[in-house]
Design an enzyme around this catalytic site. Sequence first.
Site, PDB file in Angstrom:
ATOM      1  N   GLY A  92       0.826  -1.212   0.000  1.00 18.06           N
ATOM      2  CA  GLY A  92       0.000   0.000   0.000  1.00 18.06           C
ATOM      3  C   GLY A  92       0.856   1.256   0.000  1.00 18.06           C
ATOM      4  CB  SER A 166      -3.515   7.991   6.317  1.00 21.80           C
ATOM      5  OG  SER A 166      -2.719   7.384   5.310  1.00 21.80           O
ATOM      6  CG  ASP A 313       1.762  -0.576  10.561  1.00 25.33           C
ATOM      7  OD1 ASP A 313       0.705  -0.745   9.924  1.00 25.33           O
ATOM      8  OD2 ASP A 313       2.725   0.075  10.108  1.00 25.33           O
TER       9      ASP A 313
HETATM   10  C1  S3P Z   1       3.044   3.716   6.411  1.00 25.11           C
HETATM   11  C2  S3P Z   1       1.920   4.239   6.993  1.00 25.11           C
HETATM   12  C3  S3P Z   1       0.900   3.431   7.647  1.00 25.11           C
HETATM   13  C4  S3P Z   1       1.385   2.008   7.945  1.00 25.11           C
HETATM   14  C5  S3P Z   1       2.165   1.406   6.818  1.00 25.11           C
HETATM   15  C6  S3P Z   1       3.346   2.269   6.438  1.00 25.11           C
HETATM   16  C7  S3P Z   1       3.973   4.621   5.740  1.00 25.11           C
HETATM   17  O1  S3P Z   1      -0.246   3.338   6.823  1.00 25.11           O
HETATM   18  O2  S3P Z   1       0.294   1.168   8.245  1.00 25.11           O
HETATM   19  O3  S3P Z   1       2.642   0.121   7.219  1.00 25.11           O
HETATM   20  O4  S3P Z   1       5.099   4.206   5.399  1.00 25.11           O
HETATM   21  O5  S3P Z   1       3.600   5.780   5.526  1.00 25.11           O
HETATM   22  P1  S3P Z   1      -1.437   4.431   6.906  1.00 25.11           P
HETATM   23  O6  S3P Z   1      -0.941   5.669   6.267  1.00 25.11           O
HETATM   24  O7  S3P Z   1      -2.540   3.767   6.116  1.00 25.11           O
HETATM   25  O8  S3P Z   1      -1.778   4.556   8.350  1.00 25.11           O
END
Ligand code: S3P
Length: 427
Positions: A92, A166, A313
């Site tokens: 993601g 986020s 996480d």
């Molecule tokens: C991350 C942000 C978090 C986290 C992901 C890594 C990042 O997600 O869960 O493992 O590197 O910015 P969200 O932005 O959906 O909270």
Amino acid sequence: MSHVTIDPLASARGHVAVPGDKSASHRALILSALADGESRLHGLSPGEDVRGTARLVSRLGATVLDGDVGVVRGPSEGLRPTTDPLDCGNSGTTMRLLAGVVAGVPGRHTLVGDPSLMRRPMDRVARPLREMGADVTGSGERETAPLRVIGRRPLRPIDFRVPIPSAQVKSAVLLAGLVAEGDTVIRESVRTRTTTEDMLRIAGIRVSSEDDGAGRVVVLRPGRPRPVDWVVPGDPSQAAFFVVLGAIHPRSEITVDSVDASPERTGFLDVLQRMGADIVRHPSKSGAGVEIVARSSTLRATEIHSIEIPSVDEVPALTVAAAAAAGVSAFRDMAELRVKESDRFAGAMDLATRLGCRVWADGDDFFVEGRGDASRFARFEIAAELDHRMVMSAAIAGAAGAGCAIAGAETVASSYPRFFDDLASLR
Ligand code: S3P
């Protein structure tokens, strides 16, 4: 699909060097690809997610040399589109951050991923990027991938309140803001990890960040990042599995070294200490971050609000801690768990149930009545649903308790290819 059997560990003692922080690794690759010149990257995460980001920035025109130390050369004319779909795999972070990058690269781009990623909501990045002038389209109401982006330059600067906590959304907008016509403002009511802001500053970009009482306001001045010699610290979210194992295992002392200790990343340590865990943090002997030592502890239940762990996480690992604690732990406001690599809201409850706990939900809260001691955990079987953190949470529960069998365990490769070796080394 590979099945892994975890036998109970008679004792769990030793040192673990967790992989480089995944968040910092993605950003080091992306900022280096955007820079004009050569950056060196030390301590990058060896996981598939980060390797995927490296492959994709090279498809977009950066030169990536993969050795003990990574080298990335950003093209002086800037990144360029490719007609091939950009396959972000299980990650993601790759998809959301790259959406921000390609929003500012004129031309057509298509972002796709594995079945887990293709189900995750992309409307959270599509909306602000559209406001900035890029054309972004996903499928259905949640704008799932394939995500089609038509990039433009310059983009419009926006003043954007991130509607959910986020760091990925904040980062996508900041990366797009690098090619905006003026300053981009981001307001967050929950303070999420500051990896992007911190690393942009190191790359010479002007980013201010102020607490406004209600949260944080970040202001970014557009510019081109300069090449940097990046040093990536250890990943606290991976350390969490070994810290929880150290706390719940009846005969343990586990040291995890060189872990990034930013406040937005270490909420899980505060939660565990509140539960009575014997955890000590020292300055790291090898340089970056902290060394964490976790020893066998008697845990008591606690109440955990998602604000303490903004990315949620570490919640699957904390669910295992709650399962070993005495009393009922409450996990509050955990809706975001449902849209991670798998539905971790259901997955965490399922795992605790398999360990023999009584578990129930009420709206976005769930509750775990702990067994009081990991030696009371039942032996269990579980399927991983393309979710590395659920595999690692199951594995530590099995190692501290009565063992387990995990189907689809190979998915740990997305973030921590050596996880099972490191776990076995504690024997
Ligand atoms: C991350 C942000 C978090 C986290 C992901 C890594 C990042 O997600 O869960 O493992 O590197 O910015 P969200 O932005 O959906 O909270």
